[in-house]
Design a protein around this motif. Structure first.
Motif, PDB file in Angstrom:
ATOM      1  N   ARG A 156      53.766  34.295  46.108  1.00  0.00           N
ATOM      2  CA  ARG A 156      52.792  34.988  46.957  1.00  0.00           C
ATOM      3  C   ARG A 156      53.217  34.939  48.416  1.00  0.00           C
ATOM      4  O   ARG A 156      53.098  35.935  49.139  1.00  0.00           O
ATOM      5  CB  ARG A 156      51.425  34.351  46.794  1.00  0.00           C
ATOM      6  N   PHE A 164      45.012  28.567  50.514  1.00  0.00           N
ATOM      7  CA  PHE A 164      44.325  29.767  50.040  1.00  0.00           C
ATOM      8  C   PHE A 164      42.839  29.719  50.332  1.00  0.00           C
ATOM      9  O   PHE A 164      42.201  30.745  50.506  1.00  0.00           O
ATOM     10  CB  PHE A 164      44.519  29.929  48.522  1.00  0.00           C
ATOM     11  N   ASP A 169      46.248  38.214  46.571  1.00  0.00           N
ATOM     12  CA  ASP A 169      45.656  37.081  45.866  1.00  0.00           C
ATOM     13  C   ASP A 169      45.229  37.523  44.473  1.00  0.00           C
ATOM     14  O   ASP A 169      44.889  38.679  44.259  1.00  0.00           O
ATOM     15  CB  ASP A 169      44.441  36.549  46.639  1.00  0.00           C
ATOM     16  N   THR A 183      46.843  22.615  39.252  1.00  0.00           N
ATOM     17  CA  THR A 183      47.467  22.913  40.543  1.00  0.00           C
ATOM     18  C   THR A 183      48.974  22.757  40.470  1.00  0.00           C
ATOM     19  O   THR A 183      49.727  23.578  41.008  1.00  0.00           O
ATOM     20  CB  THR A 183      46.893  21.981  41.624  1.00  0.00           C
ATOM     21  N   SER A 214      42.468  32.322  39.883  1.00  0.00           N
ATOM     22  CA  SER A 214      41.810  32.592  41.156  1.00  0.00           C
ATOM     23  C   SER A 214      40.989  31.390  41.622  1.00  0.00           C
ATOM     24  O   SER A 214      40.998  31.028  42.799  1.00  0.00           O
ATOM     25  CB  SER A 214      40.910  33.819  41.014  1.00  0.00           C
ATOM     26  N   SER A 218      52.162  30.257  44.054  1.00  0.00           N
ATOM     27  CA  SER A 218      51.926  30.158  45.490  1.00  0.00           C
ATOM     28  C   SER A 218      53.195  30.476  46.278  1.00  0.00           C
ATOM     29  O   SER A 218      53.141  31.120  47.337  1.00  0.00           O
ATOM     30  CB  SER A 218      51.405  28.766  45.853  1.00  0.00           C
ATOM     31  N   MET A 227      43.445  28.499  42.695  1.00  0.00           N
ATOM     32  CA  MET A 227      44.123  28.778  43.960  1.00  0.00           C
ATOM     33  C   MET A 227      43.152  28.761  45.136  1.00  0.00           C
ATOM     34  O   MET A 227      43.537  28.448  46.267  1.00  0.00           O
ATOM     35  CB  MET A 227      44.837  30.131  43.881  1.00  0.00           C
TER      36      MET A 227
END
Length: 518
Positions: A83, A21, A2, A73, A12, A80, A15
């Motif tokens: 990740r 998350f 993350d 977003t 951070s 995302s 998310m």
């Protein structure tokens, strides 16, 4: 995996507001919460991250705007997805592992090339015709290539994994920049824009100072806190300069012309916004003190190892994930190394060659352990490994060879037991073991202080050696007894075989052996 709130505060925060998350507290009525998720009404933040969230919101109050949050977003959907992929393929390998894989890959290619050359020049045996010989050579080449390909795939996969993580880091940086731009476009006032004209005036003033210094042969220049955004090329034309202080500015780049400062011994470029250092910094052959702390460096150039007179290096409070692989083989005069407040996961094994090192601070990193040969740093006097948290779980047995260690901080880690050789640290006078799940030594010993801990571990070491000696002696005795029994059994077997043969075989007058007395 993350985003680190310290390096990517906005990313951070955004998310953490996403359902995948953010925290999930499954209850009876939450089975459809994911499908009904509304980005404009995000779920409450995790209490453990409330302090960091409130901090960024305090600095950027518009982040609470639902429309702005929805726009941000949508802008980080690629992060995302990346990740999720990285989470499946595994953690990032260490820098040393990647370097080792690259070296092995080069050796593999060279070895394969030699093998193929040797196959080509093999002489054909006369009993084998030409077509069959060619087929034989083709089979051997195929076997060599297939064998090399298997090993090549393993090495390349490790290198590619590191590259994917590297790309992910770049993706995070780009995403953070996008979010900053979105926030600014939304109406956030940028105070720095009001100072652009003043900054240009400062740069012109600095250029004049540097040109004047060139004419007079100035040895020391202090340009700290001047709001510098760039460094004029003229600063590289002051060969007499010995000390240069550029700290607390807004420098994002150090030009290659720094290599012209051939007599520079002290360079302070801390508290800027540098993301990298030029390779030409390795040409500063007289450099003794280098401070690059408080920047945005993700790596130090390999050429830094060429500054062999370096005595003190401060690279703290950056985003370093590793140190140059060969840094320890070259910086043999280094006495003080500060790398705290980074994201370093492992120290290169070459650091064990820094025989002059006296002070090492590596707290607040992500260290998983220390090199096995760390005990070779026999001049080390102070070591801070605190706050590596869940990553640091044990210390190597060679730790007891740090005979001159006086101060040691191991607080806030996950160390369960001190190494058995710990009691040999005779000069240790200051020790912090707080916030560790220690079992050896037990808490009642730890509470008595450093001397009690050393005595306990020393006695434990004596007991271990005594037990090993007892086992060794017992094994030798067993081996001796087993050897005597084996020899006795063998002798008896030979005698019995001879007697049996004598009884069972018919007596012959020509058998002189049987006439001998037993």
């Amino acid at each position: 995996m993350d985003p680190n709130p310290g390096s990517f505060p906005i990313l951070s925060y955004v998310m953490s507001r996403l359902p995948s998350f953010g925290p999930r507290t499954p209850t009876a009525g939450t089975s459809h919460s994911h499908s009904h998720f509304d980005v404009e009404q995000p779920p409450p933040s995790d209490p453990s991250s409330s302090s960091s969230s409130s901090s960024i919101v305090g600095q950027m109050p518009n982040l609470t705007d639902p429309k702005l949050l929805a726009s941000m977003t949508r802008a980080i959907s690629d992060v995302s997805q990346a990740r999720s992929v990285l989470k499946l393929i595994g953690a990032r390998p260490t820098h040393e592992e990647v370097d080792d894989a690259k070296a092995k890959l080069a050796d593999l290619e060279a070895h394969l090339s030699r093998q193929l050359e040797e196959i080509v020049v093999l002489p054909r045996p006369p009993e084998i015709d030409e077509p069959r010989w060619r087929a034989h050579l083709a089979d051997r080449e195929k076997t060599c290539k297939e064998s090399a390909e298997k090993e090549r795939r393993v090495l390349k996969s490790l290198i590619q994994l590191d590259q994917m993580h590297d790309d992910y880091e770049k993706l995070l940086k780009d995403a953070e920049k996008r979010l900053v731009k979105i926030y600014e476009d939304h109406g956030d006032d940028d105070n720095d824009n009001n100072n652009d004209g003043a900054g240009d005036d400062v740069n012109e003033q600095v250029e004049g100072i540097l040109q004047e210094a060139y004419g007079k042969g100035v040895e020391r220049i202090d340009l700290s806190g001047k709001r510098l955004k760039y460094l004029p090329e003229a600063f590289g034309r002051i060969p007499a300069l010995v000390v240069l202080d550029l700290s607390t500015n807004r420098l994002s780049v150090i030009p290659d012309s720094i290599s012209g400062l051939q007599n520079l011994e002290e360079l302070n470029i801390s508290s800027n916004v540098l993301e990298s250092l030029p390779d030409s910094i390795g040409l500063l052959q007289k450099l003794k003190f280098l401070n690059v702390s408080g920047n945005k460096l993700s790596a130090l150039p390999d050429s830094l190892s060429q500054c062999r007179l370096l005595v003190e290096l401060d690279a703290s409070f950056n985003s370093l994930t590793y140190l140059p692989t060969n840094i320890g083989y070259e910086l043999l005069n280094l006495q003080k190394l500060l790398i705290q407040l980074n994201k370093i996961r492992s120290l290169p094994s070459s650091i064990c060659e820094m025989k002059s090192l006296r002070y090492l601070d590596a707290h607040f990193n992500e260290l998983h352990g220390l090199p096995i040969a760390i005990g070779k740093l026999t001049n080390l006097e102070a070591l801070n490994l605190s706050s590596n948290f869940s990553d640091l779980k044990e210390l190597p047995e060679t730790f007891g060879d740090l005979i001159n260690l006086r101060e040691l901080d191991l607080g806030n880690n996950q160390i369960h037991a001190l190494p058995d050789t710990f009691g040999r640290l005779e000069n240790l006078t200051k020790l912090n073991l707080e916030q560790n799940p220690l079992e050896v030594p037990p808490s009642e010993i730890v509470n008595q202080g450093v001397q009690a801990i050393k005595s306990f571990m020393a006695q434990r070491w004596i007991d271990i050696l005594a037990e090993e000696e007892r086992k060794s002696t017992h094994e030798l005795q067993e081996q001796g007894q087993n050897g005597w029994l084996t020899r006795s059994t063998s002798w008896l077997k030979n005698v019995s075989e001879n007697v049996t043969e004598m009884i069972m075989s018919p007596r012959s007058p020509k058998d002189a052996y049987l006439d001998q007395q037993l």
